[in-house]
Design a protein around this motif. Structure first.
Motif, PDB file in Angstrom:
ATOM      1  N   LEU A 424       0.828  -1.213   0.000  1.00 14.66           N
ATOM      2  CA  LEU A 424       0.000   0.000   0.000  1.00 14.66           C
ATOM      3  C   LEU A 424       0.861   1.261   0.000  1.00 14.66           C
ATOM      4  N   ASP A 425       1.972   1.223   0.713  1.00 10.59           N
ATOM      5  CA  ASP A 425       2.890   2.375   0.679  1.00 10.59           C
ATOM      6  C   ASP A 425       3.382   2.611  -0.731  1.00 10.59           C
ATOM      7  N   LYS A 426       3.699   1.522  -1.415  1.00 12.49           N
ATOM      8  CA  LYS A 426       4.164   1.621  -2.801  1.00 12.49           C
ATOM      9  C   LYS A 426       3.068   2.195  -3.699  1.00 12.49           C
ATOM     10  N   SER A 427       1.845   1.728  -3.493  1.00 15.36           N
ATOM     11  CA  SER A 427       0.735   2.190  -4.321  1.00 15.36           C
ATOM     12  C   SER A 427       0.463   3.674  -4.132  1.00 15.36           C
ATOM     13  N   PHE A 428       0.432   4.124  -2.876  1.00 19.11           N
ATOM     14  CA  PHE A 428       0.168   5.544  -2.599  1.00 19.11           C
ATOM     15  C   PHE A 428       1.314   6.427  -3.094  1.00 19.11           C
ATOM     16  N   LEU A 429       2.548   5.944  -2.953  1.00 15.68           N
ATOM     17  CA  LEU A 429       3.693   6.719  -3.429  1.00 15.68           C
ATOM     18  C   LEU A 429       3.642   6.899  -4.937  1.00 15.68           C
ATOM     19  N   LEU A 430       3.393   5.817  -5.658  1.00 13.50           N
ATOM     20  CA  LEU A 430       3.333   5.906  -7.122  1.00 13.50           C
ATOM     21  C   LEU A 430       2.153   6.758  -7.583  1.00 13.50           C
ATOM     22  N   GLN A 431       1.097   6.757  -6.811  1.00 13.34           N
ATOM     23  CA  GLN A 431      -0.052   7.604  -7.154  1.00 13.34           C
ATOM     24  C   GLN A 431       0.336   9.081  -7.135  1.00 13.34           C
ATOM     25  N   GLU A 432       1.101   9.487  -6.118  1.00 18.70           N
ATOM     26  CA  GLU A 432       1.544  10.885  -6.038  1.00 18.70           C
ATOM     27  C   GLU A 432       2.598  11.188  -7.091  1.00 18.70           C
ATOM     28  N   VAL A 433       3.464  10.209  -7.373  1.00 18.35           N
ATOM     29  CA  VAL A 433       4.480  10.404  -8.415  1.00 18.35           C
ATOM     30  C   VAL A 433       3.820  10.570  -9.771  1.00 18.35           C
ATOM     31  N   HIS A 434       2.781   9.795 -10.020  1.00 14.20           N
ATOM     32  CA  HIS A 434       2.067   9.907 -11.294  1.00 14.20           C
ATOM     33  C   HIS A 434       1.419  11.281 -11.438  1.00 14.20           C
ATOM     34  N   LYS A 435       0.858  11.775 -10.367  1.00 15.95           N
ATOM     35  CA  LYS A 435       0.260  13.111 -10.421  1.00 15.95           C
ATOM     36  C   LYS A 435       1.313  14.167 -10.725  1.00 15.95           C
ATOM     37  N   LEU A 436       2.470  14.055 -10.076  1.00 18.19           N
ATOM     38  CA  LEU A 436       3.551  15.000 -10.340  1.00 18.19           C
ATOM     39  C   LEU A 436       4.048  14.876 -11.773  1.00 18.19           C
ATOM     40  N   ALA A 437       4.176  13.635 -12.260  1.00 16.53           N
ATOM     41  CA  ALA A 437       4.627  13.424 -13.639  1.00 16.53           C
ATOM     42  C   ALA A 437       3.649  14.020 -14.642  1.00 16.53           C
ATOM     43  N   ARG A 438       2.370  13.878 -14.361  1.00 11.99           N
ATOM     44  CA  ARG A 438       1.358  14.434 -15.271  1.00 11.99           C
ATOM     45  C   ARG A 438       1.426  15.956 -15.307  1.00 11.99           C
ATOM     46  N   LEU A 439       1.608  16.579 -14.146  1.00 12.82           N
ATOM     47  CA  LEU A 439       1.647  18.039 -14.077  1.00 12.82           C
ATOM     48  C   LEU A 439       2.925  18.613 -14.673  1.00 12.82           C
TER      49      LEU A 439
END
Length: 461
Positions: A424-439
């Motif tokens: 779950l830590d991995k999932s939440f971290l990648l979720q925030e990284v994806h948002k940053l990558a998109r922006l």
């Protein structure tokens, strides 16, 4: 000559510049109480004048008058009462300061002491005590039988002291709450940016390199420091004015807040006519001392916030660390919005006169979040919170700073041990990284990061 006979604690203020002196005085605990004590002396004089000379008891209702013996008892009783309240308040102050020093950061002590509400509370207690003490001294030997102003003023100050005591306890308990601490620290830095850095630097900054007489560097002059210490204050406007008058360019080799040893090269200057320039006078533009100050040093404000987060990590308090990261992100937004990061300062003729040490946006980013991520180590929740704060920043700041945010986030993620991170830590971290990558327009780079976290899944795909 008079300076030689003054205590060293007072002499140091006389040696400071006016700006530094006012800043240091406001950080002392005696500044506001001294003003209230002076006010109490004036009030004693007014009270005695009304009762002993004007004899206002003749012109007031008997209900407001009080005979001499009762007045003396009242004043003498309140001397002890007000002193007790003052002592208890000071004791509470020491407890609060001790707790802050150990749990958060020793630099927060100055914030609480310099708080206006704290100083006003201490001033009211000390001023009231001095008032009733001096009043008792004068009315104790007076032969007057009736008083009006003395008992009314004394009772009024007693009520004021009681209300102030309640206010101070409420203020201390409110101020020490973590969200208020971090918010106040961020506010201090934002005020310094808007009222100091914008006035001293931003009005003279230019992004155009222009002509800074590089061909004249054969006449370069080096100015070294005469003593060791921290650079506390720099008179940038004075430097620009002097450089314009004598037609030269001055380059600073250290920033405000840096520690310099005696003999280190502080600055260098060059121009067509530098043979007759007195280099010693340029040292007066730089004020040095044994400690860092927050007058022009934005790094100190950033470090104070970072220290709160680091201390909270050591005390197993992730919520405080998260709150500090949020305030740090808001401060970074102000830094990016108000500062232009150019090292070149120009005069009124648009010619470059002073060259500073370069401080780009990623420099402040590292000073703020870099220290926190270092001490966070394998705390994946805090690392995720840092990436989330970077994503929030990316959504608000100019696209020119997006690459700095993405590079900082990638560098932060690279040091995570992927073998020990929870799913779950991995999932939440990648979720925030994806948002940053998109922006930040780095979705292709995000896929590479995702591959490192889920190598087996990507191979099967």
């Amino acid at each position: 000559m008079l300076k030689k006979f003054l205590p060293l604690s007072i002499q140091k203020y006389l040696l400071m510049s006016k700006r530094q002196r006012m800043h240091e005085i406001r950080l002392t605990i005696w500044y506001m109480p001294f003003i209230y004590i002076c006010l109490s002396l004036f009030m004693v004089a007014i009270t005695l004048y009304l009762d002993l000379y004007l004899e206002v008891s003749q012109y007031t209702f008997d209900l407001l008058s009080m005979d001499a013996s009762v007045t003396r008892i009242l004043v003498s009783t309140l001397i002890g009462g007000i002193l007790t309240l003052s002592a208890f308040t000071l004791n509470s102050l020491l407890v609060v300061l001790t707790m802050f020093s150990g749990q958060f950061s020793p630099r927060m002590l100055l914030d609480f002491i310099s708080d206006k509400q704290t100083q006003h509370a201490l001033g009211i207690f000390n001023g009231s005590f001095v008032y009733v003490l001096l009043l008792f001294l004068f009315i104790g030997s007076s032969k007057k039988e009736m008083f009006v102003a003395a008992p009314l003023m004394t009772i009024g100050l007693a009520f004021l002291s009681a209300l102030t005591f309640i206010f101070f306890i409420n203020h201390a308990s409110t101020w020490m709450q973590v969200h208020n601490i971090t918010y106040n620290m961020k506010q201090v830095s934002e005020v310094m940016i808007n009222q100091t850095l914008k006035k001293d630097l931003e009005t003279h900054r230019t992004a155009d390199h222009g002509d800074f007489m590089e061909e004249e560097k054969r006449n370069i002059i080096h100015v070294t420091s005469r003593k060791s210490g921290y650079i506390q204050l720099v008179d940038f406007q004075g430097m620009i004015r002097r450089a314009h008058e004598e037609n030269f360019v001055l380059q600073l080799h250290y920033k405000v807040g840096d520690f310099v040893l005696a003999g280190n090269e502080l600055m260098s200057l060059w121009g067509p006519e530098t043979d007759y320039i007195s280099t010693g006078s340029f040292l007066s533009f730089i004020e040095m001392g044994h400690k860092e100050t927050e007058i022009q040093d934005l790094q100190m404000g950033i470090h104070k916030l970072a220290e709160v987060a680091i201390k909270s990590l050591g005390n197993d308090d992730p919520k405080t660390a998260s709150n500090t990261i949020h305030q740090m992100a808001d401060l970074m937004l102000t830094v990016e919005d108000q500062l232009s990061f150019s090292p070149y300062l120009i005069d009124h003729q648009k010619r470059i006169r002073v060259i500073l040490q370069s401080e780009p946006f990623d420099y402040y980013l590292y000073r703020g979040f870099g220290y926190i991520r270092h001490y966070a180590k394998d705390n994946h929740l805090i690392i995720t919170e840092i990436v989330r704060a970077l994503a929030l920043l990316a959504e608000s700041i100019q696209p020119s700073k997006h690459n700095d945010l993405w590079e900082f986030a990638c560098n932060t993620i690279d040091h995570i041990e992927r073998e020990v991170i929870y799913e779950l830590d991995k999932s939440f971290l990648l979720q925030e990284v994806h948002k940053l990558a998109r922006l930040t327009q780095n979705l292709e780079e995000y896929e590479k990061i995702e591959t490192k976290f889920y190598p087996a899944a990507n191979e099967n795909t």
